[in-house]
Design a protein around this motif. Structure first.
Motif, mmCIF file in Angstrom:
data_model
loop_
_atom_site.group_PDB
_atom_site.id
_atom_site.type_symbol
_atom_site.label_atom_id
_atom_site.label_comp_id
_atom_site.label_asym_id
_atom_site.label_seq_id
_atom_site.Cartn_x
_atom_site.Cartn_y
_atom_site.Cartn_z
ATOM 1 N N GLU A 217 1.019 -1.768 0.082
ATOM 2 C CA GLU A 217 -0.034 -0.028 0.334
ATOM 3 C C GLU A 217 0.702 1.168 0.057
ATOM 4 N N GLY A 220 2.232 2.538 -3.288
ATOM 5 C CA GLY A 220 1.118 2.914 -4.009
ATOM 6 C C GLY A 220 0.285 2.208 -4.761
ATOM 7 N N VAL A 221 0.353 0.592 -4.548
ATOM 8 C CA VAL A 221 -0.909 -0.391 -4.952
ATOM 9 C C VAL A 221 -2.383 -0.181 -4.074
ATOM 10 N N ASN A 222 -2.542 0.243 -4.540
ATOM 11 C CA ASN A 222 -4.576 -0.003 -4.268
ATOM 12 C C ASN A 222 -4.661 -0.914 -3.149
ATOM 13 N N PHE A 224 -7.578 -1.777 -2.086
ATOM 14 C CA PHE A 224 -8.956 -2.133 -2.435
ATOM 15 C C PHE A 224 -9.317 -2.333 -4.138
ATOM 16 N N THR A 225 -8.708 -1.336 -5.652
ATOM 17 C CA THR A 225 -9.144 -2.456 -6.369
ATOM 18 C C THR A 225 -8.388 -3.466 -6.739
ATOM 19 N N TYR A 226 -6.766 -3.541 -6.028
ATOM 20 C CA TYR A 226 -6.251 -4.591 -6.486
ATOM 21 C C TYR A 226 -6.924 -6.593 -5.845
#
Lengths: 355, 312
Positions: A217, A220-222, A224-226
């Motif tokens: 997170e 920058g990995v979202n 929620f969407t991933y």
């Protein structure tokens, strides 16, 4: 896994570096296995073709689980329930909406994916075995709904509805030998789509969530969407596999399985094959299906020798063999058969300096 | 809601909840000491019930049974055997997994569950055993006058009351053992921190073994209680699975919470049966799981669990 290559063996262009098939024998192996798979109905007997068909659609379901559990690290105990959704969706679309099977199949996959998203929402709040509980709840709730709601469509307490055979123009896929080609083609498509996933942005995001979701997170990995994407892909592939299974068994419903034990079986296949590898689902499914055949054989032989005990002998070898195999793999080879295969290849390449 | 049924269902649910809470305690105990979540506990429950049934001479023709014990002796024998089984599981299945990731350990217990399912089927047969010796006949009913209830009285089967008494006494004894004896103190210390426990002279591996042994005993006791109410069958493992929602509701780290969660799940299961709608009545088998989803979404750590703080 980092590839071990002899000194002086370099890639000279970007295309070479990115190539999936790198050596002449890769092409030969791929060609031969495709040839063997596509000619199987010509030289195999009905039993072999039926087993191959079962292996093919089970691999699709386990590939989905591989995305969710192998790459993204979210434990799921509800793959069989999503297969049930896909099977019912495809069957109902064919029976009541009059669609062709080949249109109903992708729609069923999307429908199962949507249901997967609903239960995937819990993954945002919880993880680890808390998530396993959420999916366990899905595994109980979905089959219950199929037995107790919309009885005229879903079969009610019988837990089964009849499913028609697929037709394309004048070609009738009534025989398992012709039906096998549907499973095989779908399997080839999913494999081609998933083969490269660990090198894409999506796959790398999945792996980073598995390795450490907080760090992912921060990078920058979202989440929620991933996470939802992983759930969607897993449920979609389960729906695909469920639809194929429903039409090849000519029926769908809780009478045909889709139980918690089946979900555990898929997880076990994935672990025995190798989590987070492309080869894992293939090796694991083949291993377990053949192991089940072996246990049926042994059970049948013992049942013939002790007829008074046949009821318990016929059914109990499958869970014993599966449980024992799973436990032994977890203790002695937690990275699965795919890792064994890598070791074998590395040993062959480094021969005579292996080990 | 059919209000005249509510008092009856309320009491029945509470009594059933005792057994659920007892089963849940065994899972919480193992989780507390070794951070293993035991998905095979339901199968231990089932296996314990079968074992007790076998020790009472079940399945054989009268007079030809290898072992033919009265119920109390059979229960004691089964408790001893299941303690041994718990120790064996710890030694040969879980100890090699020390330090493995969560998924691997979870799958190990799932594999154990499959193994137990197959072993039970092959040793005892797959059909329902209805000849489990019952201490009371089904017609022994305690009638408590209660104006407003269905028939102006609450009817309680002696069997149900007895299982409730046994379950709560066993659970209280166990919680007392865990909180007030020296062995319990060692187990609590191990739960807190393995290395610190080692440094004060506690054998951590022995504590793990002990907690698995005790969990086996609790599972078998729960199995016996379930069996006196509903008979012995392979379904008992699924019945025992509703201990999971109870644990999550109470909080994974709390023994008292597990017991309270058991009562709550028993109540929920019984109260939906007081509904006038047939769909709601039928949902008693999944109502605990719906509750589980709600708990996970609102308060994942449960009522009495510890909130996790994560660091990278």
């Amino acid at each position: 896994m980092a590839m071990l290559r002899p000194a002086g063996d370099f890639d000279r262009s970007y295309e070479q570096d990115m190539a999936l098939l790198r050596r002449p024998w890769h092409y030969w192996l791929l060609g031969f296995s495709l040839l063997a798979a596509f000619t199987l109905p010509l030289w195999g007997d009905a039993y072999l073709v039926a087993t191959a068909n079962q292996i093919a659609y089970t691999i699709i379901a386990v590939q989905g689980l591989n995305i969710l559990t192998g790459y993204t690290g979210q434990i799921s105990l509800s793959q069989a329930a999503f297969m049930l959704v896909g099977g019912y969706a495809s069957a109902l679309l064919v029976i009541h909406a009059g669609l062709s099977f080949f249109i109903a199949l992708p729609l069923a996959a999307l429908g199962a994916g949507a249901i997967g998203l609903i239960f995937g929402l819990t993954s945002l709040r919880v993880k680890g075995f808390y998530l396993a509980f959420a999916t366990l709840a899905a595994q109980f709730i979905i089959p219950w709904l199929s037995r107790h709601t919309f009885k005229e469509y879903l079969g009610g307490a019988n837990g089964a509805i009849e499913v028609p055979l697929p037709q394309l123009g004048t070609v009738n896929f009534g025989e398992v030998s012709s039906y096998f080609y549907i499973s095989l083609v779908v399997l080839l498509i999913t494999t081609a789509l998933l083969f490269n996933i660990s090198r894409t942005r999506l796959g790398r995001a999945f792996v980073s969530i598995r390795d450490n979701d907080l760090a992912a997170e921060l990078l920058g990995v979202n989440l929620f969407t991933y996470k939802l994407r992983a759930f969607f892909i897993a449920a979609m592939l389960a729906g695909l596999a469920g639809a194929i299974k429903a039409h090849s068994q000519r029926g769908v419903g809780t009478e045909f399985g889709y139980s918690l034990n089946e979900s555990i079986l898929y997880l076990g296949m994935l672990v025995i094959g190798g989590l987070g590898t492309n080869l894992g689902p293939f090796l694991g499914v083949a291993f377990i299906v053949l192991l089940e055949d072996l246990s049926d054989l042994l059970g049948g032989m013992l049942a013939a020798a002790f007829p008074e005990l046949s009821g318990q002998l016929l059914t109990s070898f499958r869970p014993i063999f599966f449980g024992a195999a799973l436990m032994l793999f977890l203790i002695y080879e937690p990275r699965g058969l795919a890792h064994r295969w890598q070791l074998l290849r590395a040993g062959w390449r480094l021969r005579p300096f292996a080990r | 809601m059919n209000w005249s049924l509510v008092p009856q269902q309320f009491v029945t649910g509470l009594l059933n909840g005792g057994t659920i809470g007892l089963i849940a305690l065994g899972i919480v105990l193992i989780y507390k000491s070794s951070e293993v979540f035991n998905f095979a506990h339901g199968h231990l429950v089932m296996f314990g019930a079968f074992l007790t049934w076998w020790f009472t001479g079940g399945g054989a023709e009268p007079g030809t049974a290898l072992i033919d014990l009265p119920l109390w002796a059979a229960v004691i024998a089964a408790l001893m055997a299941s303690m041994g089984i718990g120790l064996l599981i710890e030694r040969f299945a879980l100890r090699p997994m020390t330090g493995q990731p969560l998924l691997a350990i979870m799958l190990m217990t799932l594999g154990l569950a499959q193994l137990f399912e197959g072993m039970t089927a092959i040793l005892f047969g797959v059909e329902l055993k209805s000849d489990f010796p019952a201490p009371f006949s089904p017609s022994d009913v305690l009638v408590i006058p209660f104006p407003g209830a269905f028939g102006d009285a609450i009817r309680l089967k002696y069997t149900l009351v007895a299982t409730f008494v046994v379950a709560t006494v066993a659970a209280s004894l166990f919680i007392w053992f865990f909180n007030s004896t020296k062995t319990g103190l060692a187990m609590r210390a191990t739960a807190e921190d393995h290395e610190v426990a080692r440094s004060v002279g506690i054998k951590v591996s022995r504590v793990f073994g002990l907690s698995w042994g005790i969990a086996g005993v609790i599972a078998t006791l729960g199995g016996v209680l379930l069996a006196t109410v509903s008979g012995v069958s392979l379904n008992l493992s699924t019945v025992a699975l509703i201990a999971f929602p109870a644990i999550l509701l109470g909080g994974l780290e709390s023994l008292g919470g597990a017991l309270l969660g058991g009562f709550a799940i028993g109540l929920v299961q019984a109260l939906v049966q007081a509904s006038r709608l047939i769909e709601v009545r039928n949902s008693s088998e999944i109502a605990p799981y719906l509750l589980l989803l709600v708990v996970l979404l609102i308060r994942p750590e449960g009522l009495f669990g510890q909130k996790r703080i994560e660091r990278i």
